[in-house]
Design an enzyme around this catalytic site. Structure first.
Site, mmCIF file in Angstrom:
data_model
loop_
_atom_site.group_PDB
_atom_site.id
_atom_site.type_symbol
_atom_site.label_atom_id
_atom_site.label_comp_id
_atom_site.label_asym_id
_atom_site.label_seq_id
_atom_site.Cartn_x
_atom_site.Cartn_y
_atom_site.Cartn_z
ATOM 1 N N GLY A 25 36.827 31.766 37.027
ATOM 2 C CA GLY A 25 35.429 32.151 36.811
ATOM 3 C C GLY A 25 34.444 31.215 37.468
ATOM 4 O O GLY A 25 34.805 30.398 38.315
ATOM 5 N N PHE A 26 33.173 31.351 37.069
ATOM 6 C CA PHE A 26 32.031 30.741 37.747
ATOM 7 C C PHE A 26 32.147 31.072 39.237
ATOM 8 O O PHE A 26 32.227 30.219 40.108
ATOM 9 C CB PHE A 26 31.905 29.239 37.486
ATOM 10 C CG PHE A 26 30.470 28.799 37.600
ATOM 11 C CD1 PHE A 26 29.524 29.268 36.709
ATOM 12 C CD2 PHE A 26 30.038 27.980 38.631
ATOM 13 C CE1 PHE A 26 28.182 28.934 36.836
ATOM 14 C CE2 PHE A 26 28.698 27.641 38.768
ATOM 15 C CZ PHE A 26 27.778 28.111 37.868
ATOM 16 N N GLU A 74 30.998 32.600 46.552
ATOM 17 C CA GLU A 74 31.330 33.372 47.752
ATOM 18 C C GLU A 74 32.805 33.238 48.145
ATOM 19 O O GLU A 74 33.366 34.150 48.763
ATOM 20 C CB GLU A 74 30.423 32.892 48.894
ATOM 21 C CG GLU A 74 30.205 33.922 49.968
ATOM 22 C CD GLU A 74 29.466 33.334 51.157
ATOM 23 O OE1 GLU A 74 28.665 32.390 50.970
ATOM 24 O OE2 GLU A 74 29.712 33.814 52.280
ATOM 25 N N HIS A 103 35.398 33.092 46.028
ATOM 26 C CA HIS A 103 36.092 34.119 45.238
ATOM 27 C C HIS A 103 35.806 35.510 45.810
ATOM 28 O O HIS A 103 36.692 36.357 45.902
ATOM 29 C CB HIS A 103 35.622 34.095 43.775
ATOM 30 C CG HIS A 103 35.892 32.822 43.046
ATOM 31 N ND1 HIS A 103 34.898 31.946 42.675
ATOM 32 C CD2 HIS A 103 37.049 32.271 42.605
ATOM 33 C CE1 HIS A 103 35.427 30.923 42.031
ATOM 34 N NE2 HIS A 103 36.733 31.089 41.976
ATOM 35 N N GLN A 122 46.804 23.951 32.626
ATOM 36 C CA GLN A 122 46.745 23.193 33.883
ATOM 37 C C GLN A 122 45.765 22.019 33.812
ATOM 38 O O GLN A 122 45.479 21.391 34.822
ATOM 39 C CB GLN A 122 46.434 24.120 35.064
ATOM 40 C CG GLN A 122 45.056 24.720 35.062
ATOM 41 C CD GLN A 122 44.935 25.862 36.051
ATOM 42 O OE1 GLN A 122 45.565 26.904 35.897
ATOM 43 N NE2 GLN A 122 44.135 25.679 37.091
ATOM 44 N N GLN A 168 48.621 24.928 46.044
ATOM 45 C CA GLN A 168 48.823 26.032 45.095
ATOM 46 C C GLN A 168 49.432 27.251 45.799
ATOM 47 O O GLN A 168 50.331 27.902 45.279
ATOM 48 C CB GLN A 168 47.480 26.384 44.468
ATOM 49 C CG GLN A 168 47.486 27.607 43.587
ATOM 50 C CD GLN A 168 46.196 27.738 42.801
ATOM 51 O OE1 GLN A 168 46.022 27.096 41.792
ATOM 52 N NE2 GLN A 168 45.279 28.556 43.271
ATOM 53 N N LEU A 186 33.168 25.616 49.098
ATOM 54 C CA LEU A 186 32.624 26.130 47.839
ATOM 55 C C LEU A 186 33.640 25.904 46.729
ATOM 56 O O LEU A 186 34.842 26.062 46.933
ATOM 57 C CB LEU A 186 32.307 27.620 47.975
ATOM 58 C CG LEU A 186 31.260 27.967 49.028
ATOM 59 C CD1 LEU A 186 31.025 29.474 49.069
ATOM 60 C CD2 LEU A 186 29.944 27.240 48.775
ATOM 61 N N SER A 229 33.734 25.894 42.112
ATOM 62 C CA SER A 229 33.002 25.984 40.835
ATOM 63 C C SER A 229 32.588 24.591 40.379
ATOM 64 O O SER A 229 31.561 24.418 39.723
ATOM 65 C CB SER A 229 33.881 26.640 39.770
ATOM 66 O OG SER A 229 34.389 27.864 40.250
HETATM 67 P P1 AMP Z 1 39.540 29.037 40.915
HETATM 68 O O1 AMP Z 1 38.605 29.929 40.161
HETATM 69 O O2 AMP Z 1 38.903 27.782 41.395
HETATM 70 O O3 AMP Z 1 40.852 28.833 40.204
HETATM 71 O O4 AMP Z 1 39.898 29.819 42.251
HETATM 72 C C1 AMP Z 1 40.424 31.118 42.244
HETATM 73 C C2 AMP Z 1 40.915 31.450 43.622
HETATM 74 O O5 AMP Z 1 39.818 31.375 44.540
HETATM 75 C C3 AMP Z 1 41.972 30.474 44.132
HETATM 76 O O6 AMP Z 1 42.980 31.190 44.832
HETATM 77 C C4 AMP Z 1 41.189 29.570 45.030
HETATM 78 O O7 AMP Z 1 41.980 28.971 46.063
HETATM 79 C C5 AMP Z 1 40.173 30.522 45.613
HETATM 80 N N1 AMP Z 1 39.015 29.766 46.111
HETATM 81 C C6 AMP Z 1 38.295 28.837 45.435
HETATM 82 N N2 AMP Z 1 37.343 28.308 46.232
HETATM 83 C C7 AMP Z 1 37.470 28.907 47.439
HETATM 84 C C8 AMP Z 1 36.794 28.789 48.695
HETATM 85 N N3 AMP Z 1 35.781 27.932 48.874
HETATM 86 N N4 AMP Z 1 37.204 29.566 49.716
HETATM 87 C C9 AMP Z 1 38.240 30.446 49.561
HETATM 88 N N5 AMP Z 1 38.922 30.599 48.402
HETATM 89 C C10 AMP Z 1 38.554 29.846 47.362
#
Ligand code: AMP
Length: 299
Positions: free
Chosen positions: A31-32, A35, A37, A61, A163, A194, A196
């Site tokens: 969440g949060f 762009e 995501h 985690q 990951q 970018l 969160s």
């Molecule tokens: P998170 O909410 O941070 O767990 O991220 C969810 C998914 O979005 C994960 O697969 C992250 O790798 C991806 N993600 C987060 N930030 C970015 C970014 N700046 N550019 C591309 N994918 C992202």
């Protein structure tokens, strides 16, 4: 119209059944939304008949003392981000902690009960050195989510490159019948990846942390000009960061094989490599509270 919000495993399964022979793309998130995501979600919208995302801040985690409680949670904000998409998604899976972990999920791993997934040999490296149970938590929740949603395609960001390698291994080793797609890193106009967690940083620090990407890009340029020595490349990155602000503390800068994550001393141009790093930055100048940022670049 806002997307349907599903809170239980049963609701997701019921919706999934209605998709019959059509394809489903799935994007797990905490969440949060931003762009980054949205770029994952857009790929799924383009490639599948249906798209579901999950928003779940996964306690498993986080280690005790990490930012589980302060991690930004804001459904209104997330719905606004989703409204910017070219098409509407089918649903958001927004489970409670109890729904995902009916036996409870204490952060102290020695007190946990139930089934957990470990991806040995990859999870201990890089991020795993500082966050030893992080990928156990990630792999566990991701497998739970895959089993609940039953997607055809899943989307992960290169931003969290280790990951992606761990999840690929999980999919292969457990014979999961799904396709994984990795989406490039989205950055702001000056190059900051970018995240969160950027929300924790004030504007002054946010403008300075661009040095991380600048350092990675300089090392990439040096590599393209023939520099293959890992020590030299690593110093290019660390100098750029520390010279920008000596309050920025490097956790690690590592140059590894992009498949096996094996540490390299000299890069073999045939195989390439990935430079990845984690840096602690103060949330404001001279502040005590810090945020741990990660970034990477593929050579
Ligand atoms: P998170 O909410 O941070 O767990 O991220 C969810 C998914 O979005 C994960 O697969 C992250 O790798 C991806 N993600 C987060 N930030 C970015 C970014 N700046 N550019 C591309 N994918 C992202």
């Amino acid at each position: 119209m806002s997307p349907t919000i599903l809170k239980t495993v049963k609701e997701v399964r019921e919706l999934r059944k209605t998709f019959k022979g059509e394809t489903l793309g799935f994007i797990p998130t905490m969440g949060f939304l931003h762009e980054g995501h949205r770029s994952l979600i857009t790929e799924s919208l383009n490639e599948n008949d249906h798209t579901i995302i999950s928003i779940f801040v996964n306690p498993a985690q986080f280690a005790p003392g990490e930012d589980l409680d302060s991690y930004p949670r804001d459904l209104e904000h997330d719905l606004e981000e989703l409204a910017k998409l070219p098409k509407e998604i089918d649903a958001i899976f927004l489970p409670s902690v109890d729904e995902m972990y009916p036996l409870g999920i204490p952060l102290d791993v020695s007190k946990q009960i139930g089934t957990f997934v470990e991806v040995k040999g990859l999870s201990e490296k890089l991020e795993g050195k500082t966050r030893p149970n992080f990928f156990r938590g990630v792999a566990t929740v991701v497998l739970k989510l895959f089993n609940i949603v039953n997607p055809n395609r899943v989307y992960f960001g290169q931003k969290d490159i280790q990951q992606t390698i761990v999840i690929k291994r999980l999919i292969k080793d457990l014979f999961l019948d799904l396709e994984i797609n990795i989406v490039p890193i989205k950055r702001n106009s000056v190059g900051l990846a970018l995240s969160s967690r950027n929300k924790y940083l004030n504007e002054e620090i946010k403008s300075q942390v661009v040095c991380i990407h600048r350092g990675l890009s300089k090392a990439q340029k040096a590599y393209q000009n023939g520099e293959l020595d890992v020590k030299v490349l690593r110093n290019i990155v660390s100098d750029e960061i520390v010279d920008t602000n000596n309050q920025f503390k490097i956790d690690y800068i590592s140059i590894n094989d992009a498949e096996s994550l094996e540490e390299l001393e000299k890069i073999n141009v045939k195989n390439g490599a990935v430079i990845s790093l984690a840096v602690y930055v103060p949330n404001e100048m001279n502040g005590i509270e810090t945020t741990r940022l990660i970034d990477n670049i593929i050579l």
